[in-house]
Design a protein around this motif. Structure first.
Motif, PDB file in Angstrom:
ATOM      1  N   HIS A 112       0.830  -1.205   0.000  1.00  0.00           N
ATOM      2  CA  HIS A 112       0.000   0.000   0.000  1.00  0.00           C
ATOM      3  C   HIS A 112       0.865   1.256   0.000  1.00  0.00           C
ATOM      4  O   HIS A 112       0.606   2.207  -0.745  1.00  0.00           O
ATOM      5  CB  HIS A 112      -0.910  -0.038   1.222  1.00  0.00           C
ATOM      6  N   ASP A 113       1.908   1.242   0.839  1.00  0.00           N
ATOM      7  CA  ASP A 113       2.804   2.398   0.906  1.00  0.00           C
ATOM      8  C   ASP A 113       3.487   2.625  -0.431  1.00  0.00           C
ATOM      9  O   ASP A 113       3.624   3.769  -0.888  1.00  0.00           O
ATOM     10  CB  ASP A 113       3.861   2.182   1.994  1.00  0.00           C
TER      11      ASP A 113
ATOM     12  N   GLU B 297       2.431   1.747  -3.311  1.00  0.00           N
ATOM     13  CA  GLU B 297       1.425   2.198  -4.256  1.00  0.00           C
ATOM     14  C   GLU B 297       1.216   3.707  -4.132  1.00  0.00           C
ATOM     15  O   GLU B 297       1.169   4.434  -5.117  1.00  0.00           O
ATOM     16  CB  GLU B 297       0.127   1.479  -3.932  1.00  0.00           C
ATOM     17  N   LYS B 298       1.130   4.137  -2.857  1.00  0.00           N
ATOM     18  CA  LYS B 298       0.887   5.548  -2.607  1.00  0.00           C
ATOM     19  C   LYS B 298       2.068   6.382  -3.092  1.00  0.00           C
ATOM     20  O   LYS B 298       1.896   7.447  -3.691  1.00  0.00           O
ATOM     21  CB  LYS B 298       0.663   5.772  -1.107  1.00  0.00           C
TER      22      LYS B 298
ATOM     23  N   THR C 133       2.222   6.819  -6.856  1.00  0.00           N
ATOM     24  CA  THR C 133       1.087   7.484  -7.508  1.00  0.00           C
ATOM     25  C   THR C 133       1.509   8.634  -8.423  1.00  0.00           C
ATOM     26  O   THR C 133       1.056   8.713  -9.556  1.00  0.00           O
ATOM     27  CB  THR C 133       0.091   7.984  -6.457  1.00  0.00           C
TER      28      THR C 133
END
Lengths: 546, 248
Positions: free
Chosen positions: A205-206, A208-209, A212
């Motif tokens: 998730h990290d 991915e963020k 971005t």
């Protein structure tokens, strides 16, 4: 704000220096760090490109092997069988069986045959240690690059299966995409979603963020868990799959950065220390001469004397100038003071003369006592300034008689006790008169104590022996001698010898024996008549003014 | 000459029906392995890290196996249709992606059936001269038959499974035998006469011997497979080769 010149000089010197030094070191450090980081960036990029090239080469080689697999006649027969019997589960299991065998021989984890249109016909995938038939319904359309199956990622490649120049389908083979094989840190993304990563301690998730803002096919700087990373696209595959290589720039630069940091810290510390020492030195060199002047002035305040400053001491032009001007001022102040003093002395001298002149018998007494005392003091080897003090003290010693009425002073014959008490007041009166005059403090002893006796029987305090100041003791002897040797209205003056013998008799009683002993040793012509200096007052004036 | 031989043979065969038949016996001697083991693991064995048993007979005496792989028959004598025609046609099953049995001997004109016992398709074919055929794909439970009208060795394969392999030896007549594991064979009911006896092994090839069946006594013929080469003969061959090369 009130500050010391030293503090001000130090701060003005040190602060800009320190700030300038620190800032420039900081900037240099930043610059060097940026350069180092850029260099590392480049090398990371190069290594990542090299890795990507190796991967590409490996893929090419694999695709060659794959062509051979595509030419497998048994498999071709199997595909033909499937085409002829599309509904038959046995036909499918026949091909699955073939794929299983082929897959085991070639070491693949995923085997699939598809129709020319891309529809999957039969396939196997590794489950545990076995290749088991695939459920074709939950298979995505990707036939090269990456393929997701039940949460597992396969790296797949396809090869057409042709029979007599007719395409009858395609063979897709694949292996588990195992990141642990990769020496670099890699992230597999699909349309911006992280599918897999081998970066430890960082959640998908990290990543991915952080990814971005990055464009999919471009190099990108990103921050991950508070550290700087660089991401480079290694390979991109169909269906939005892309393999990104990530590298921690901070970690790579950390050792060099730490070294630089230490070096610059040491340099900055050293330079600030040097600045401190320089500032201290310069402030001291500025302030010290001023401080010397100040302390000199303070000394002058406490002593009341304005001495000259030795200007050669300071190498600073301004300080020299200051000292020079001060000296000139001091000289002029001194001259003014001396003029004032001499005016006083003249005044006092004329007062004494006037006093002496009240009585013809006592005329010139003060002058004579002064001369005798002066001779005595010189004979006692007193320093010249003390002799001068004694001389003036002696000149003023009877000033208090102003406050004694003429009737008592000029009374012929013996005085009554009351009258004598009045006469006894004259040292105290004299002291009172001179006390109020600035600069006459040093003569007070001579005026007040010149009637104190060695054995303590004198007045006004009855002091004994050396309790009485030496000036007063000298004047006492000289006064007595002059009183005895001068004529009075009621008696003739004694002879020199007679007076001396009386002095000797009273030495240790009335007089200081040592002074008497010195007195009797004085040359006779000094004691009798002939004045040592014709006009002492005039001379004194000249000396003071000059 | 040939005509006379033919006439003689016809005569022998004609008289054979009336004369008491004799048997040909002998021993097949094989001293070393000839066949490479062919491994076809069954489905459940397709696993990484599982040891796969070698194929058939790995635990048996390999020489005995080789002996059992030999076919002996009489050459050059045609016989009529099988007298034992009512016996069922021999079968070659497809089971566990193998042909079972993988060696069948039938007299010429016989039919062999190929039933598929596997839950998968097989596609049996042969490109051999005596009989080439392609039975096409067929599923479990189905069976196809092939009749072999010419004598010879027919190699049979499966399109889908390259590992599968079988051999059908079509003999010219009904006088054929397969030795037992010790190598003993016996061809019974051979009418008296002079014959060429053939021993065939898939890896070693054909071995021929002349035998004469007399009246009232059996003939014996032993085969040494493969042939031990006579060293003298080898030297002569070498000399010839050299001579030929020199003359060119």
């Amino acid at each position: 704000m009130k500050t010391h010149l030293r503090t001000r000089a130090f701060l003005l010197c040190f602060l800009p220096f320190a700030i300038l030094m620190t800032t420039s070191f900081w900037m240099i450090q930043r610059f060097v760090q940026a350069t180092v980081r850029e260099g590392l960036h480049t090398s990371l990029r190069e290594s990542q490109i090299a890795i990507a090239n190796i991967h590409a080469k490996g893929d090419l080689r694999n695709s060659r092997f794959l062509r051979i697999a595509g030419e497998n006649t048994a498999l071709k027969a199997g595909v033909e069988l499937l085409r002829q019997n599309p509904k038959s589960s046995d036909a499918r299991s026949t091909v699955e069986d073939q794929l299983r065998e082929l897959g085991e021989h070639m070491g693949f984890d995923f085997m699939l045959v598809s129709a020319p249109g891309g529809d999957p016909l039969a396939g196997v995938a590794r489950q545990g240690s076995q290749l088991v038939p695939l459920n074709l319904s939950n298979l995505d359309g990707n036939r090269s690059g990456f393929l997701l199956l039940d949460g597992r990622t396969f790296q797949v490649a396809s090869v057409p299966v042709d029979v007599n120049n007719e395409n009858i389908g395609s063979l897709t083979v694949g292996e588990f995409f195992d990141f642990s094989d990769l020496s670099t840190q890699v992230v597999l993304v699909r349309n911006g979603r992280v599918i897999e990563s081998n970066i430890p301690n960082v959640s998908s998730h990290d990543i991915e963020k952080a990814l971005t803002p990055c464009r999919p096919q471009a190099e990108c700087d990103l921050r991950l868990n508070g550290t700087n990373w660089i991401s480079l696209p290694m390979e991109s595959y169909g269906s939005g799959y892309a393999l990104l290589s990530l590298d921690n720039v901070d970690q790579a630069t950390r050792p060099i950065q730490a070294k630089l940091h230490k070096l610059f810290l040491q340099l900055a510390f050293a330079s600030v220390l040097i600045a401190l020492l320089c500032s201290l030195g310069s402030s001291t060199s500025i302030v010290n001469p001023i401080a010397a002047v100040v302390s000199h002035l303070r000394n002058a305040v406490s002593t009341g004397r304005l001495g000259e400053i030795e200007t050669q001491r300071s190498s600073i032009v301004e300080i020299q100038e200051l000292a020079h001007i001060y000296n000139e001022a001091a000289i002029s102040v001194q001259a003014a003071g001396q003029r004032l003093e001499s005016a006083y002395l003249q005044f006092v001298g004329s007062l004494a003369n006037a006093l002496d002149a009240r009585d013809q018998y006592t005329a010139g007494h003060s002058r004579r006592v002064s001369e005798l005392s002066c001779a005595l003091a010189t004979a006692l080897q007193m320093p010249p300034e003390d002799v001068e003090r004694v001389r003036i003290g002696a000149l003023l010693h009877d000033i208090g008689k102003i406050g004694v009425s003429d009737s008592v002073l000029q009374k012929p014959g013996r005085l009554t006790d009351d009258e004598f008490d009045q006469v006894k007041q004259h040292p105290v009166i004299g002291r009172r008169i001179l006390e109020g005059v600035q600069g006459f403090a040093e003569y007070l002893n001579a005026v007040e104590l010149h009637h104190e006796n060695w054995n303590g029987t004198g007045y006004p305090h009855g002091q004994r022996e050396t309790e009485t100041a030496i000036d007063a003791r000298i004047i006492h002897v000289a006064d007595a001698y002059d009183a005895m040797t001068t004529d009075r209205s009621y008696r003739q003056g004694m002879t020199h010898e007679k007076a001396l013998s009386i002095l000797i008799d009273n030495a240790g009683i009335q007089f200081d024996p040592e002074i008497v002993a010195t007195f009797v040793m004085l040359p006779r012509e000094i004691l009798t008549g002939q004045p040592l200096v014709e006009n002492s007052l005039q001379l004194m004036e000249e000396a003071l003014v000059g | 000459m040939r005509l006379r031989n033919l006439l003689l043979q016809c005569f022998i065969l004609a008289t054979a029906a009336y004369l008491p038949a004799q048997a040909i016996t002998g021993t097949i001697v094989i001293k070393r392995k000839l066949t490479r083991p062919n491994v076809t693991p069954n489905v459940s064995m397709y696993q990484r890290g599982t040891s796969v048993k070698l194929g058939r007979d790995s635990e048996q005496d390999p020489i005995a196996y080789e002996r059992s792989r030999v076919v002996i028959y009489l050459e050059g004598v045609a016989s009529g249709p099988r007298t034992t025609g009512d016996s069922p046609a021999p079968q070659v099953q497809q089971l566990d992606r193998r042909f079972i049995p993988d060696l069948v001997v039938v007299p010429v004109g016989s039919t062999v059936s190929f039933p598929n016992m596997d839950p998968i398709f097989h596609n049996i074919y042969s490109l051999s001269k005596p009989k080439s055929f392609d039975l096409g794909n067929y599923d479990k439970g189905q069976m196809r038959n092939v009749t072999f009208p010419k004598p010879g060795v027919v190699e049979i394969y499966c399109h889908l499974h390259p590992n599968m392999q079988a051999t059908v030896v079509v003999t010219p007549n009904r006088w054929f035998a397969r030795p037992d594991r010790s190598g003993q064979y016996r061809i019974a009911d051979v009418p008296p006469g002079q014959y060429t006896l053939v021993a065939w092994h898939k890896s070693a090839g054909f071995f021929r011997k002349s035998v004469v069946i007399g009246d009232g006594h059996d003939a014996t013929a032993d085969f040494f497979i493969p042939l031990d080469i006579d060293p003298n003969q080898e030297a002569r061959q070498a000399h010839d080769l050299e001579h030929n090369a020199g003359s060119r």
